[in-house]
Write a protein that holds these residues in place. Structure first.
Motif, PDB file in Angstrom:
ATOM      1  N   GLN A  41       0.379  -1.076   0.491  1.00  0.00           N
ATOM      2  CA  GLN A  41       0.117  -0.298  -0.373  1.00  0.00           C
ATOM      3  C   GLN A  41       1.144   1.369  -0.086  1.00  0.00           C
ATOM      4  O   GLN A  41       1.164   1.755   0.912  1.00  0.00           O
ATOM      5  CB  GLN A  41      -0.597   0.301   1.971  1.00  0.00           C
ATOM      6  CG  GLN A  41      -2.203  -0.612   0.854  1.00  0.00           C
ATOM      7  CD  GLN A  41      -3.195  -0.898   2.564  1.00  0.00           C
ATOM      8  OE1 GLN A  41      -2.210  -1.593   3.328  1.00  0.00           O
ATOM      9  NE2 GLN A  41      -3.918  -0.636   1.980  1.00  0.00           N
ATOM     10  N   ASP A  96      -0.203   4.826   1.252  1.00  0.00           N
ATOM     11  CA  ASP A  96      -0.389   5.125   2.610  1.00  0.00           C
ATOM     12  C   ASP A  96       0.974   4.990   2.636  1.00  0.00           C
ATOM     13  O   ASP A  96       1.104   6.002   4.429  1.00  0.00           O
ATOM     14  CB  ASP A  96      -1.349   4.162   3.401  1.00  0.00           C
ATOM     15  CG  ASP A  96      -2.106   3.842   2.993  1.00  0.00           C
ATOM     16  OD1 ASP A  96      -3.684   4.587   2.529  1.00  0.00           O
ATOM     17  OD2 ASP A  96      -3.352   3.109   3.438  1.00  0.00           O
ATOM     18  N   GLN A 144      -4.328   3.957   9.194  1.00  0.00           N
ATOM     19  CA  GLN A 144      -3.942   3.722   8.035  1.00  0.00           C
ATOM     20  C   GLN A 144      -6.270   3.502   7.509  1.00  0.00           C
ATOM     21  O   GLN A 144      -6.713   3.557   6.655  1.00  0.00           O
ATOM     22  CB  GLN A 144      -4.336   2.039   7.591  1.00  0.00           C
ATOM     23  CG  GLN A 144      -2.546   1.805   7.300  1.00  0.00           C
ATOM     24  CD  GLN A 144      -1.884   0.353   7.146  1.00  0.00           C
ATOM     25  OE1 GLN A 144      -1.198  -0.121   7.750  1.00  0.00           O
ATOM     26  NE2 GLN A 144      -2.108   0.234   5.607  1.00  0.00           N
ATOM     27  N   GLU A 186      -8.477   5.789   5.176  1.00  0.00           N
ATOM     28  CA  GLU A 186      -9.508   4.349   4.195  1.00  0.00           C
ATOM     29  C   GLU A 186     -10.987   4.959   4.884  1.00  0.00           C
ATOM     30  O   GLU A 186     -11.838   5.602   3.795  1.00  0.00           O
ATOM     31  CB  GLU A 186      -9.349   3.409   5.109  1.00  0.00           C
ATOM     32  CG  GLU A 186     -10.397   2.359   3.785  1.00  0.00           C
ATOM     33  CD  GLU A 186     -10.128   1.246   4.371  1.00  0.00           C
ATOM     34  OE1 GLU A 186     -11.630  -0.251   3.701  1.00  0.00           O
ATOM     35  OE2 GLU A 186      -9.481   0.268   5.416  1.00  0.00           O
TER      36      GLU A 186
END
Length: 343
Positions: A126, A129, A179, A183
């Motif tokens: 990811q 992120d 995270q 999101e």
């Protein structure tokens, strides 16, 4: 996709504004090929890909609330020149802006966080992120020596004199919460209202020579019908930073035994008896999966059910099982017995 399409991370500008963009191979029957964010805003915009000749066409989508739903907020047309991407961004109203992107070597980005397996996994899987969260996290002037992740505002306590492994484990729990907050922000898109998003309150509830325990309480609204919340209990080894199961402390405290002790102590204030029936019917005593969030306190083991349906969340009252009550379920030769029952 055009023949030159390849997964990767790029940085550059869109209309003079710095952006970071990730391309990835789409899953089967899915045209989602990545996302990008403006450095000034740091909220992902999902990209859906197609091809027009040798150009990669990326339609960006943003959630605009339950009434409008997903809206296409712009479209990028990119071609490859060497290892760079160039092209234009076009708004639904027809406004055009120049786009210029160069590949970013993620492996060369210096780590500003503690080097843990979770940080490395985040960088590999990811990267957007990772790039947002791989920053200096300042310490707060509080009794727990807490650290704040500056982008999301997620705060998490630290333990003075912690081993490197424990310090990494505490950072990883904060990283996971940050995270979740990112999101949630991406899911809300342009529809975010006051109080929306993901928040976390975490505190150290017990320190022993070998163990540290924490209680996490999260609340969130990321769109949908209702806000929600959950509790997490954390028990970690102060040496290894690894999670310690309740049954490592009390081998006799199975899921079924936790349920029986919980129901015997619930409700503490003589509340609605229907909740007791609902908890019992919702539980799965034969399951080996944890049925309760559990954390250590000075008085005992605090537990709260995690298996209740959303409509019954108000029944999830925290109950503390005293150390004396739990002692018959422990083993005197166990690794942590002296921590819980010092002589």
């Amino acid at each position: 996709m055009p023949s030159w399409f390849a997964a990767g991370v790029y940085q550059g500008t869109l209309g003079g504004q710095p952006i970071t963009l990730q391309l990835k191979r789409p899953a089967e029957n899915n045209d989602e090929v990545g996302a990008y964010f403006y450095q000034s805003r740091q909220i992902d915009l999902t990209l859906h890909g197609s091809r027009r000749g040798k150009a990669l066409i990326l339609a960006e989508e943003v959630w605009s609330g339950p009434e409008k739903g997903l809206q296409t907020s712009g479209c990028l047309a990119l071609t490859r020149v060497g290892d760079s991407l160039t092209g234009t961004w076009k708004s639904p109203a027809g406004k055009r802006l120049a786009v210029s992107l160069k590949p970013l070597k993620l492996a060369a980005v210096p780590l500003k966080l503690l080097d843990t397996a979770q940080v490395r996994k985040l960088r590999a899987e990811q990267p957007l992120d990772f790039l947002k969260l791989n920053t200096a996290w300042p310490k707060r002037a509080d009794a727990e020596g807490s650290v704040e992740e500056p982008l999301t505002g997620i705060v998490y306590p630290r333990v003075a004199g912690a081993s490197a492994a424990l310090a990494g484990a505490l950072q990883d729990r904060q990283l996971a919460a940050a995270q979740s907050a990112l999101e949630c922000q991406a899911q809300l898109g342009d529809s975010a209202g006051k109080g929306d998003g993901f928040t976390l309150e975490a505190q150290v509830t017990r320190l022993t020579p070998k163990l540290v325990s924490l209680h996490e309480s999260a609340a969130y609204y990321c769109g949908g019908a209702h806000p929600d919340n959950f509790d997490e209990g954390v028990i970690l080894s102060r040496v290894s930073g690894q999670s310690v199961k309740v049954t490592a402390l009390w081998p006799g405290l199975s899921g079924a035994k936790q349920l029986a002790l919980y129901l015997a102590a619930y409700p503490s204030d003589g509340g609605d008896p229907e909740c007791s029936s609902l908890i019992q019917s919702s539980a799965e005593p034969s399951s080996s999966d944890p049925q309760f969030a559990a954390w250590l306190t000075p008085k005992g083991l605090s537990v709260v059910p995690t298996f209740l349906p959303h409509v019954a969340a108000a029944c999830a009252e925290t109950v503390t099982l005293g150390y004396g009550q739990l002692r018959p379920l422990a083993e005197e030769k166990g690794r942590y017995f002296s921590d819980l029952y010092p002589r």
